[in-house]
Write a protein that holds these residues in place. Structure first.
Motif, PDB file in Angstrom:
ATOM      1  N   LYS A  16       0.761  -1.188  -0.085  1.00  0.00           N
ATOM      2  CA  LYS A  16      -0.085  -0.106   0.094  1.00  0.00           C
ATOM      3  C   LYS A  16       0.997   1.269   0.066  1.00  0.00           C
ATOM      4  CE  LYS A  16      -3.846   2.215   2.444  1.00  0.00           C
ATOM      5  NZ  LYS A  16      -4.877   2.100   3.560  1.00  0.00           N
ATOM      6  N   GLU A  17       2.068   1.156   0.718  1.00  0.00           N
ATOM      7  CA  GLU A  17       2.883   2.458   0.902  1.00  0.00           C
ATOM      8  C   GLU A  17       3.490   2.834  -0.404  1.00  0.00           C
ATOM      9  OE1 GLU A  17       6.762   3.875   3.138  1.00  0.00           O
ATOM     10  OE2 GLU A  17       5.789   2.041   3.720  1.00  0.00           O
ATOM     11  N   GLU A  18       3.739   1.841  -1.245  1.00  0.00           N
ATOM     12  CA  GLU A  18       4.287   2.141  -2.579  1.00  0.00           C
ATOM     13  C   GLU A  18       3.179   2.561  -3.480  1.00  0.00           C
ATOM     14  OE1 GLU A  18       7.145  -0.838  -3.861  1.00  0.00           O
ATOM     15  OE2 GLU A  18       8.605  -0.556  -2.439  1.00  0.00           O
ATOM     16  N   ALA A  19       2.039   2.023  -3.641  1.00  0.00           N
ATOM     17  CA  ALA A  19       1.108   2.217  -4.459  1.00  0.00           C
ATOM     18  C   ALA A  19       0.568   3.671  -4.182  1.00  0.00           C
ATOM     19  CB  ALA A  19      -0.138   1.478  -4.309  1.00  0.00           C
ATOM     20  N   THR A  20       0.702   4.278  -2.906  1.00  0.00           N
ATOM     21  CA  THR A  20       0.231   5.598  -2.488  1.00  0.00           C
ATOM     22  C   THR A  20       1.402   6.439  -3.078  1.00  0.00           C
ATOM     23  OG1 THR A  20      -1.042   4.835  -0.629  1.00  0.00           O
ATOM     24  CG2 THR A  20      -0.359   7.208  -0.724  1.00  0.00           C
ATOM     25  N   ALA A  21       2.690   5.909  -2.812  1.00  0.00           N
ATOM     26  CA  ALA A  21       3.780   7.004  -3.381  1.00  0.00           C
ATOM     27  C   ALA A  21       3.892   7.131  -4.895  1.00  0.00           C
ATOM     28  CB  ALA A  21       5.036   6.179  -2.931  1.00  0.00           C
ATOM     29  N   ILE A  22       3.411   5.900  -5.689  1.00  0.00           N
ATOM     30  CA  ILE A  22       3.378   6.245  -7.095  1.00  0.00           C
ATOM     31  C   ILE A  22       2.358   7.221  -7.564  1.00  0.00           C
ATOM     32  CG2 ILE A  22       2.815   4.952  -9.288  1.00  0.00           C
ATOM     33  CD1 ILE A  22       4.278   2.465  -7.938  1.00  0.00           C
ATOM     34  N   GLU A  23       0.902   7.084  -6.884  1.00  0.00           N
ATOM     35  CA  GLU A  23       0.046   8.160  -7.350  1.00  0.00           C
ATOM     36  C   GLU A  23       0.641   9.395  -6.788  1.00  0.00           C
ATOM     37  OE1 GLU A  23      -4.561   8.681  -6.519  1.00  0.00           O
ATOM     38  OE2 GLU A  23      -3.767   6.666  -6.426  1.00  0.00           O
ATOM     39  N   THR A  24       1.158   9.744  -5.794  1.00  0.00           N
ATOM     40  CA  THR A  24       1.606  11.070  -5.480  1.00  0.00           C
ATOM     41  C   THR A  24       2.644  11.468  -6.434  1.00  0.00           C
ATOM     42  OG1 THR A  24       1.381  10.535  -3.017  1.00  0.00           O
ATOM     43  CG2 THR A  24       2.715  12.260  -3.556  1.00  0.00           C
ATOM     44  N   GLU A  25       3.633  10.672  -7.077  1.00  0.00           N
ATOM     45  CA  GLU A  25       4.420  11.058  -7.814  1.00  0.00           C
ATOM     46  C   GLU A  25       4.005  11.377  -9.115  1.00  0.00           C
ATOM     47  OE1 GLU A  25       8.259   8.907  -8.296  1.00  0.00           O
ATOM     48  OE2 GLU A  25       8.248   8.100  -6.340  1.00  0.00           O
ATOM     49  N   LEU A  26       2.883  10.756  -9.412  1.00  0.00           N
ATOM     50  CA  LEU A  26       2.104  10.956 -10.752  1.00  0.00           C
ATOM     51  C   LEU A  26       1.758  12.141 -10.872  1.00  0.00           C
ATOM     52  CD1 LEU A  26       0.614   7.268 -11.462  1.00  0.00           C
ATOM     53  CD2 LEU A  26       2.493   8.546 -12.892  1.00  0.00           C
TER      54      LEU A  26
END
Length: 241
Positions: A16-26
């Protein structure tokens, strides 16, 4: 095992943490808009449903689909999915019990209303769901942001109903009621799962038909997070895992 094996082998499941980080970067670094991402995901979900349940394969007289939407982003993805299904000549009906106050999410609701997609004021019972001739149910309720240990009404009650019906269920990204980090033992059991961007950890042991909608993802992000994503066929926006 090395991460450099053939990318067609199997995607690296996202916590979950990485999925959230990817969306934030996008959103922050790549300047994707939230509305843009929701539109990409929602359209891909509709395409996945047409592949899993082509119009010619539906046994009911009408190609009816019940889309159950939650109050956050997953619900908006469900609204976009319903709109595209309507364009693909399916007959979606939406149950959206708790609507977001954000204008972005309200816009997706208006778009569906303008296309004369009906909204239900209540969830049909198990018997009504079958007798009303729905072909399948789309679970676009809780998604990545939900706390599976603290699901409140009306969603806890909806999940009880979904566990009891015999209709096919398609879940968007994370089946509602599941912990995003691990498979659910007592949650709903969807027949189809559509993972967005990359499969989440809970999808590791999913045994149904599994689609991935993430072709838009920039190569630098794929490399940074070692996602090991599969090749997409032709110009398709999704692939079956």
């Amino acid at each position: 095992m090395s991460q450099s094996v053939c990318c067609a082998a199997s995607p690296q499941p996202l916590p979950k943490e990485e999925a959230t980080a990817i969306e934030t970067e996008l959103l922050r670094d790549y300047r994707f808009g939230q509305q843009q991402l929701i539109e990409i995901w929602g359209q891909a979900c509709a395409v996945a449903i047409t592949k899993a349940y082509p119009l010619s394969s539906l046994t009911k007289k009408q190609p009816t689909v019940l889309v159950i939407c939650g109050p956050e982003q997953n619900g908006s993805i469900g609204l976009v999915c319903a709109r595209h299904l309507r364009m693909f000549e399916y007959e979606p009906t939406i149950y959206h019990p708790k609507r977001s106050t954000q204008s972005l999410h309200q816009d997706f609701t208006v778009q569906c209303e303008k296309m004369d997609i009906p909204f239900l004021s209540y969830l049909p019972t198990e018997v009504q769901l079958i007798n009303d001739a729905y072909n399948l149910v789309i679970d676009a309720m809780l998604g990545l942001e939900a706390d599976s240990a603290n699901i409140k009404e009306p969603y806890s009650g909806i999940l009880v109903t979904l566990k009891q019906i015999k209709l096919s269920i398609v879940s968007v990204d994370v089946p509602s009621g599941w912990d995003v980090e691990e498979p659910s033992q007592d949650g709903i059991h969807p027949d189809v799962l559509i993972s967005l961007t990359a499969p989440k950890k809970c999808a590791m042991s999913f045994s149904g038909k599994h689609f991935l909608a993430g072709r838009f993802l920039p190569y630098d992000i794929q490399k940074k997070y070692e996602l090991n994503l599969p090749d997409y066929p032709g110009t398709d926006c999704l692939t079956e895992l």
